[in-house]
Design an enzyme around this catalytic site. Structure first.
Site, PDB file in Angstrom:
ATOM      1  N   GLU A  24     -33.560  43.276  19.304  1.00  0.00           N
ATOM      2  CA  GLU A  24     -32.895  43.629  18.040  1.00  0.00           C
ATOM      3  C   GLU A  24     -32.905  42.483  17.046  1.00  0.00           C
ATOM      4  OE1 GLU A  24     -29.009  44.985  19.147  1.00  0.00           O
ATOM      5  OE2 GLU A  24     -29.757  46.957  19.778  1.00  0.00           O
TER       6      GLU A  24
ATOM      7  N   HIS B 130     -34.113  34.614  21.898  1.00  0.00           N
ATOM      8  CA  HIS B 130     -32.829  34.337  22.560  1.00  0.00           C
ATOM      9  C   HIS B 130     -32.929  34.756  24.009  1.00  0.00           C
ATOM     10  CE1 HIS B 130     -32.735  38.260  20.566  1.00  0.00           C
ATOM     11  NE2 HIS B 130     -31.979  38.711  21.555  1.00  0.00           N
TER      12      HIS B 130
HETATM   13  P1  AMP Z   1     -31.552  41.750  21.794  1.00  0.00           P
HETATM   14  O1  AMP Z   1     -31.404  43.248  21.911  1.00  0.00           O
HETATM   15  O2  AMP Z   1     -32.184  41.135  23.006  1.00  0.00           O
HETATM   16  O3  AMP Z   1     -32.235  41.351  20.509  1.00  0.00           O
HETATM   17  O4  AMP Z   1     -30.079  41.176  21.766  1.00  0.00           O
HETATM   18  C1  AMP Z   1     -29.403  40.819  20.597  1.00  0.00           C
HETATM   19  C2  AMP Z   1     -28.020  40.373  21.009  1.00  0.00           C
HETATM   20  O5  AMP Z   1     -27.423  39.676  19.923  1.00  0.00           O
HETATM   21  C3  AMP Z   1     -27.066  41.522  21.369  1.00  0.00           C
HETATM   22  O6  AMP Z   1     -26.600  41.329  22.705  1.00  0.00           O
HETATM   23  C4  AMP Z   1     -25.945  41.389  20.339  1.00  0.00           C
HETATM   24  O7  AMP Z   1     -24.682  41.725  20.864  1.00  0.00           O
HETATM   25  C5  AMP Z   1     -26.045  39.931  19.941  1.00  0.00           C
HETATM   26  N1  AMP Z   1     -25.516  39.594  18.623  1.00  0.00           N
HETATM   27  C6  AMP Z   1     -25.778  40.204  17.448  1.00  0.00           C
HETATM   28  N2  AMP Z   1     -25.127  39.607  16.449  1.00  0.00           N
HETATM   29  C7  AMP Z   1     -24.450  38.560  16.994  1.00  0.00           C
HETATM   30  C8  AMP Z   1     -23.582  37.551  16.484  1.00  0.00           C
HETATM   31  N3  AMP Z   1     -23.277  37.474  15.179  1.00  0.00           N
HETATM   32  N4  AMP Z   1     -23.065  36.649  17.346  1.00  0.00           N
HETATM   33  C9  AMP Z   1     -23.358  36.719  18.666  1.00  0.00           C
HETATM   34  N5  AMP Z   1     -24.171  37.645  19.215  1.00  0.00           N
HETATM   35  C10 AMP Z   1     -24.700  38.561  18.387  1.00  0.00           C
END
Ligand code: AMP
Length: 123
Positions: free
Chosen positions: A100, A105
Site C-alpha cells: 500500500e 518497509h
Molecule cells: P503495506 O500493505 O505492506 O504497504 O503496509 C503498509 C502499512 O503501513 C500498513 O500496515 C499500515 O497500517 C501502515 N501505515 C500507514 N500509514 C501509517 C502511519 N502514518 N504510521 C504508521 N503506519 C502506517
C-alpha cells in the site's frame, strides 16, 4: 526502478511532517509502530533512502544501507521482546503482494502465535 513518490506517507514521516512512534533509528533506517497493528506487536522498519520497494532497494542501495536495514529488523524484534519466542518479518512488494505504501518497509510482527504464513488461495 519504480518511480518514487516523494509524498508517500513514509517519506512524510521521514521529513517530520507526520508524527510517528519511533522505536529505533540509525544512520540509514527509521523504525516506528504500525498505526493499524495486525498483531500484538507490529512495527515497521524503513530505509531513509528513497526506495519504493524491495527490488529497488536491492538494486540501488549501498552495502551499508542493506546491512543496516537487515540489522534494524532484528534489533526492533529484540527491542520489542520478540526474539525469545519468535517473530515474523513481512515485506510486501508490488501490487500482487498488496503493497500500500510505496516506500520499502519491513513489517516486524509477533507477541503471540501468528498462525500460518498465508491464507490458502482456495479459502
Ligand atoms: P503495506 O500493505 O505492506 O504497504 O503496509 C503498509 C502499512 O503501513 C500498513 O500496515 C499500515 O497500517 C501502515 N501505515 C500507514 N500509514 C501509517 C502511519 N502514518 N504510521 C504508521 N503506519 C502506517
Amino acid at each position: 526502478m519504480a518511480d518514487y513518490d516523494d509524498n508517500n506517507i513514509f517519506a512524510r514521516i521521514l521529513r517530520g511532517e507526520i508524527p510517528s512512534q519511533t522505536i529505533d533509528e540509525d544512520a540509514t533506517t527509521l523504525s516506528f509502530s504500525d498505526i493499524n497493528p495486525q498483531a500484538g506487536s507490529h512495527s515497521l522498519v524503513i530505509p531513509k533512502g528513497a526506495y519504493a520497494n524491495l527490488s529497488d532497494f536491492a538494486d540501488g542501495a549501498s552495502d551499508a544501507e542493506l546491512a543496516d536495514w537487515v540489522r534494524s529488523l532484528v534489533r526492533v524484534a529484540r527491542k520489542n521482546g520478540l526474539d525469545e519466542n519468535g517473530y515474523r518479518v513481512i515485506v510486501n512488494c508490488g501490487d500482487n503482494a498488496h503493497q500500500e505504501v510505496p516506500h520499502l518497509h519491513g513489517h516486524v510482527l509477533g507477541g503471540h502465535a501468528l498462525g500460518p504464513m498465508l491464507t490458502r488461495r482456495d479459502q
